[in-house]
Design a protein around this motif. Structure first.
Motif, short mmCIF file in Angstrom:
data_model
loop_
_atom_site.label_atom_id
_atom_site.label_comp_id
_atom_site.label_asym_id
_atom_site.label_seq_id
_atom_site.Cartn_x
_atom_site.Cartn_y
_atom_site.Cartn_z
N GLU A 187 -8.02 5.32 -5.64
CA GLU A 187 -8.40 6.64 -6.14
C GLU A 187 -7.92 6.88 -7.56
OE1 GLU A 187 -4.66 9.22 -4.34
OE2 GLU A 187 -6.54 9.12 -3.23
N LYS A 188 -6.97 6.03 -8.04
CA LYS A 188 -6.46 6.21 -9.39
C LYS A 188 -6.91 5.11 -10.34
CE LYS A 188 -2.30 8.78 -8.18
NZ LYS A 188 -0.83 8.87 -8.30
N GLU B 295 0.82 -1.21 0.00
CA GLU B 295 0.00 0.00 0.00
C GLU B 295 0.85 1.26 0.00
OE1 GLU B 295 -3.96 -1.67 2.39
OE2 GLU B 295 -2.32 -0.71 3.51
N LEU C 253 -7.05 0.59 0.50
CA LEU C 253 -6.32 1.56 -0.32
C LEU C 253 -6.05 1.08 -1.75
CD1 LEU C 253 -3.67 2.75 2.31
CD2 LEU C 253 -5.87 3.79 1.75
N LEU C 254 -6.08 -0.23 -1.95
CA LEU C 254 -5.71 -0.78 -3.24
C LEU C 254 -6.87 -1.50 -3.91
CD1 LEU C 254 -2.23 -2.36 -2.38
CD2 LEU C 254 -2.75 -0.01 -3.08
N ALA D 267 -3.76 2.07 -6.81
CA ALA D 267 -4.46 2.85 -5.78
C ALA D 267 -5.93 2.98 -6.17
CB ALA D 267 -3.83 4.23 -5.65
N VAL E 209 0.48 3.78 -3.13
CA VAL E 209 -0.23 5.03 -2.86
C VAL E 209 0.72 6.22 -2.74
CG1 VAL E 209 -1.73 6.24 -1.22
CG2 VAL E 209 -2.15 3.83 -1.77
N HIS E 210 1.83 6.03 -2.02
CA HIS E 210 2.71 7.17 -1.73
C HIS E 210 3.89 7.31 -2.69
CE1 HIS E 210 0.41 7.93 1.84
NE2 HIS E 210 0.64 6.72 2.31
N ASN F 240 3.56 6.19 -6.02
CA ASN F 240 2.99 6.17 -7.37
C ASN F 240 3.53 5.00 -8.20
OD1 ASN F 240 1.24 7.19 -9.36
ND2 ASN F 240 2.89 8.35 -10.34
#
Length: 204
Positions: free
Chosen positions: A194-195, A108, A141-142, A192, A112-113, A115
């Protein structure tokens, strides 16, 4: 087989690694460190301990990665224009620290952090299968997707992209057990949430 280093000196840690996450478990503080040149990530005890008369940061988990540009002619860049793509080569967690979600946390943090798009190994080992299924089912998160690298298409291979939740895609479509290599072209992708691609179809 991946071999986990026992510890790093503070000088080595400062010279080689970035600290990309810090968290607490019990009364101890831990760092997730990342060497983007290798590439390689690990979880270490943030407080150095005296080991053989030398202060060192104890290593409790490692994640070995390899850079991937192409899968038999399939360009990774055609799928992920804005993220680095790394394939997981091996994960090791100290036996006493297993069951605390350290491998999932490393995944994660990198995705996430940093990229990074993480890809599973082409070789389907039981430990790796269990970890990917856990991430698909439990990670907040994933999101995990299934990619056929031979065809360059995501499951169900009709132009859509269905999120794998650990049960929605039959095991027989993803994993092949040695000596069967018929599904070695199938890999799992962690992105991620959100992406995630607008083409993805949420599991209902």
């Amino acid at each position: 087989m991946a071999i986990m280093p026992m510890s790093y000196s503070p000088n080595t840690l400062q010279r080689r690694f970035e600290i990309i996450d810090e968290f607490e478990m019990g009364s101890s503080t831990y760092w997730i460190i990342y060497d983007r040149k290798t590439p390689f990530s690990a979880v270490v005890d943030a407080g150095p301990a005296l080991i053989e008369n030398d202060l060192r940061h104890r290593v409790i988990a490692t994640l070995e990665l390899i850079r991937v540009e192409n899968f038999d002619g399939l360009s990774v860049r055609s799928f992920w224009q804005d993220a680095a793509a790394l394939q997981v080569e091996g994960v090791v967690v100290q036996e006493i620290m297993q069951g605390f979600g350290l491998a999932t946390r490393m995944y994660e943090t990198l995705v996430v952090h940093q990229n990074i798009t993480l890809m599973s190994d082409h070789h389907h080992y039981e430990g790796g299968k269990a970890l990917w299924k856990h991430i698909a089912q439990k990670s907040r998160l994933l999101q995990v997707f299934v990619l056929d690298t031979n065809e360059g298409k995501f499951y169900p291979y009709d132009g859509t992209k269905i999120r794998y939740d650990g049960i929605c895609i039959p095991e027989s479509k993803i994993w092949s057990v040695h000596p069967d290599e018929s599904l070695q072209g199938i890999i799992l992708i962690a992105e991620a949430k959100e992406k995630a691609s607008a083409l993805s179809v949420p599991v209902i």
